[in-house]
Design an enzyme around this catalytic site. Structure first.
Site, PDB file in Angstrom:
ATOM      1  N   LYS A  92     129.525 143.403 -80.641  1.00  0.00           N
ATOM      2  CA  LYS A  92     130.716 142.776 -80.065  1.00  0.00           C
ATOM      3  C   LYS A  92     130.702 142.798 -78.537  1.00  0.00           C
ATOM      4  O   LYS A  92     131.394 142.028 -77.899  1.00  0.00           O
ATOM      5  CB  LYS A  92     131.975 143.398 -80.648  1.00  0.00           C
ATOM      6  CG  LYS A  92     132.105 143.006 -82.120  1.00  0.00           C
ATOM      7  CD  LYS A  92     133.344 143.528 -82.778  1.00  0.00           C
ATOM      8  CE  LYS A  92     133.403 143.076 -84.223  1.00  0.00           C
ATOM      9  NZ  LYS A  92     132.319 143.692 -85.048  1.00  0.00           N
TER      10      LYS A  92
HETATM   11  C1  PLP Z   1     132.053 143.247 -86.282  1.00  0.00           C
HETATM   12  C2  PLP Z   1     130.800 143.722 -86.867  1.00  0.00           C
HETATM   13  C3  PLP Z   1     130.168 143.024 -87.899  1.00  0.00           C
HETATM   14  C4  PLP Z   1     130.758 141.783 -88.523  1.00  0.00           C
HETATM   15  O1  PLP Z   1     130.783 140.695 -87.628  1.00  0.00           O
HETATM   16  P1  PLP Z   1     131.798 139.486 -87.891  1.00  0.00           P
HETATM   17  O2  PLP Z   1     131.647 138.613 -86.708  1.00  0.00           O
HETATM   18  O3  PLP Z   1     133.171 140.100 -87.979  1.00  0.00           O
HETATM   19  O4  PLP Z   1     131.396 138.851 -89.156  1.00  0.00           O
HETATM   20  C5  PLP Z   1     128.962 143.511 -88.373  1.00  0.00           C
HETATM   21  N1  PLP Z   1     128.420 144.638 -87.883  1.00  0.00           N
HETATM   22  C6  PLP Z   1     129.008 145.343 -86.896  1.00  0.00           C
HETATM   23  C7  PLP Z   1     128.368 146.590 -86.426  1.00  0.00           C
HETATM   24  C8  PLP Z   1     130.207 144.904 -86.351  1.00  0.00           C
HETATM   25  O5  PLP Z   1     130.767 145.608 -85.369  1.00  0.00           O
END
Ligand code: PLP
Length: 504
Positions: free
Chosen positions: A119
């Site tokens: 993120k």
């Molecule tokens: C947020 C997240 C996901 C999922 O991503 P999305 O965009 O919500 O589908 C997968 N792995 C990790 C470590 C995350 O922080």
């Protein structure tokens, strides 16, 4: 087409057929549409990025071309400033999102940012896009970022917004739904404008309440009187989504640059999916011409999306399961609404109908024709807790590479796909977190014995075992001060916000 002639790309809601269109900067400020829908481009973005140029480009340059295609009311200079603020010196790898090769798979490592999870790629950028957007739209109110997090978003958002002028950020997380490391990262967050509140509930409750608070018109009016306006840092904001498109292009460029792929060849990406933001960015990359064959939608035991892509029925009426990949413990994947809108021929009325059915009846379905269309781009699988653990263990014992439980879900689904479809194209596993973010689960899988250490003790134990250097972001946690202590019931979230903003 000459650059000067490039048209403005506007955005519209996925739900209201009559809704006015917005510029990109307005959509970024707004976050969620007032009718509850998400913002999508009104027409196809035009990308100025010949594939042949990709291998020689820096990550920052790729990001610039991608952002320029989507955010047409930003000047080149504004985009370059935002990119520099987001990606120069904030990541611990110069490639920003390096691709590594272990066994039969490529791993797109999205965990080199300040919170060691994917993120960061978007949330180091969003605050700067918002600040520029606020100036552009002569915005005088203070922006209050309101976020529900299943663990990673909240911390990454706070790391991005910390002490950014004209903003405050309030994060809600489920009390027992995040890892000890994630929790520690959040409650030690610094910055005068950051607020963290735990709720006695799960992520879906937190997210549903945040959505309700956003849609509460009386509350919004009261905020405005007090000089505040809500916005969202969740992956529903197009300012989150657009920067993510860049790493699909960057990954492809790296594979060509290292001779592992011929220019023009197709690849598959396996994406550990929760709110459907990461994989939707991959879909946009494909729409923009990146040679992607399949996007593999990988879920954990909360396998709503697996069922959807295999049957055409989205049914959230099922028990919510807490897993070792908590960032994917989601029953309502918000960003799927954007894909649905496109699959339904950009029909807001049909999308609104389905979303209404989801809210009231807990499910909706698409026609067999629509499903077939979706299946040309997507393949879906899921990993049980046992399969997830096995994937971590197998990858480590076969290649000496430690992967986190989210990445392992994608690895397990990639293997299922290869077996089911006999497709041996190059496979890029989107690797969304460092193993040090989830040390207990990784240790338990690699050692195959119950792990008694927790939190930082588990980090130390994992470090002793695998020897991968500790990321600076983890090192800092060992002696950081706990600054946030509040826990509230889900129903008191609005009250908590009022207290923080002194609006009683
Ligand atoms: C947020 C997240 C996901 C999922 O991503 P999305 O965009 O919500 O589908 C997968 N792995 C990790 C470590 C995350 O922080």
């Amino acid at each position: 087409m000459l650059k000067e002639e490039l048209m403005t790309l506007n955005y519209r809601s996925t739900r209201d057929p009559q809704a006015a269109t917005l510029t990109a900067s307005q959509a970024i400020l707004q976050g969620l549409s007032p009718d509850g829908g998400l913002y999508v481009p009104t027409e196809a973005p035009v990308l100025d990025l010949p594939l042949a140029d990709l291998p020689a480009m820096s990550y920052q340059e790729v990001a610039f071309r991608v952002l320029k295609a989507f955010l047409t009311d930003f000047t080149d200079e504004e985009l370059r400033d935002c990119i520099a603020a987001a990606y120069n010196g904030t990541f611990d790898d110069a490639a920003i999102a390096p691709v590594s090769h272990h066994g039969n798979d490529y791993y797109l490592e999205l965990f080199h940012g300040p919170t060691i999870a994917f993120k960061d790629l978007a949330l180091q950028m969003l605050p700067h896009l918002m600040t520029v957007a606020a100036k552009k739209n002569h915005f005088s109110k203070e922006t209050v970022i309101l976020t529900a997090t299943s663990g990673d978003t909240g911390k990454a958002a706070m790391a991005g917004f910390e002490d950014v002028a004209g903003t405050k950020i309030i994060v809600f997380y489920p009390n027992n739904g995040v890892s000890p490391i994630q929790e520690r990262q959040m409650i030690t967050q610094t910055g005068d404008n950051t607020y963290v509140v735990a709720i006695n509930g799960n992520f879906d409750e937190a997210q549903t309440n945040v959505k309700e608070i956003f849609n509460d018109k009386a509350f919004a009016a009261q905020l405005a009187e007090n000089g505040f306006q809500f916005s969202s840092a969740n992956s529903i904001n197009i300012g989150r989504l657009v920067p993510q498109v860049a790493y699909y292009f960057s990954a492809y460029g790296q594979l060509v640059a290292t001779g592992q792929l011929q220019l023009g060849d197709t690849v598959n990406f396996s994406v550990p999916t929760g709110n459907f933001g990461d994989i939707l960015a991959g879909f946009y990359a494909k729409q923009l011409g990146l040679p992607i064959h399949k996007l593999i939608c990988a879920s954990n035991d909360n396998n709503v999306l697996t069922d959807f892509f295999n049957t055409g029925v989205y049914n959230r009426k099922r028990p919510f399961k807490t897993t070792t990949s908590p960032s994917m413990d989601i029953l309502v994947s918000s960003n799927l609404e954007r894909l649905l809108f496109h699959a339904l021929g950009d029909s807001a009325s049909q999308t609104a109908e389905k979303m209404h059915a989801l809210e009231t009846a807990g499910q909706y379905s698409v026609s067999p024709e629509i499903l077939t269309g979706l299946q040309t781009d997507f393949w879906a699988g899921y990993a049980t807790a046992a399969a997830d653990k096995q994937a971590i263990s197998d990858v480590y014992h076969q290649t000496n590479f430690a992967i986190d439980p989210h990445t392992a879900v994608a690895k397990a689904a990639a293997d299922q796909y290869r077996t089911a479809e006999s497709d041996n194209r190059p496979m890029v596993i989107v690797s969304t977190a460092s193993p040090y973010k989830f040390p207990n689960a990784v240790l338990a899988a690699i050692e195959d014995t119950p792990v008694t250490a927790d939190g930082l003790a588990a980090v130390t134990q994992l470090h002793d075992l695998v020897g991968v250097p500790l990321p600076p972001a983890i090192k800092r946690l060992f002696d950081a001060e706990v600054r946030h202590h509040q826990t509230v019931p889900p129903d008191d979230m609005q009250h908590a916000i009022r207290e923080i903003l002194h609006i009683i």
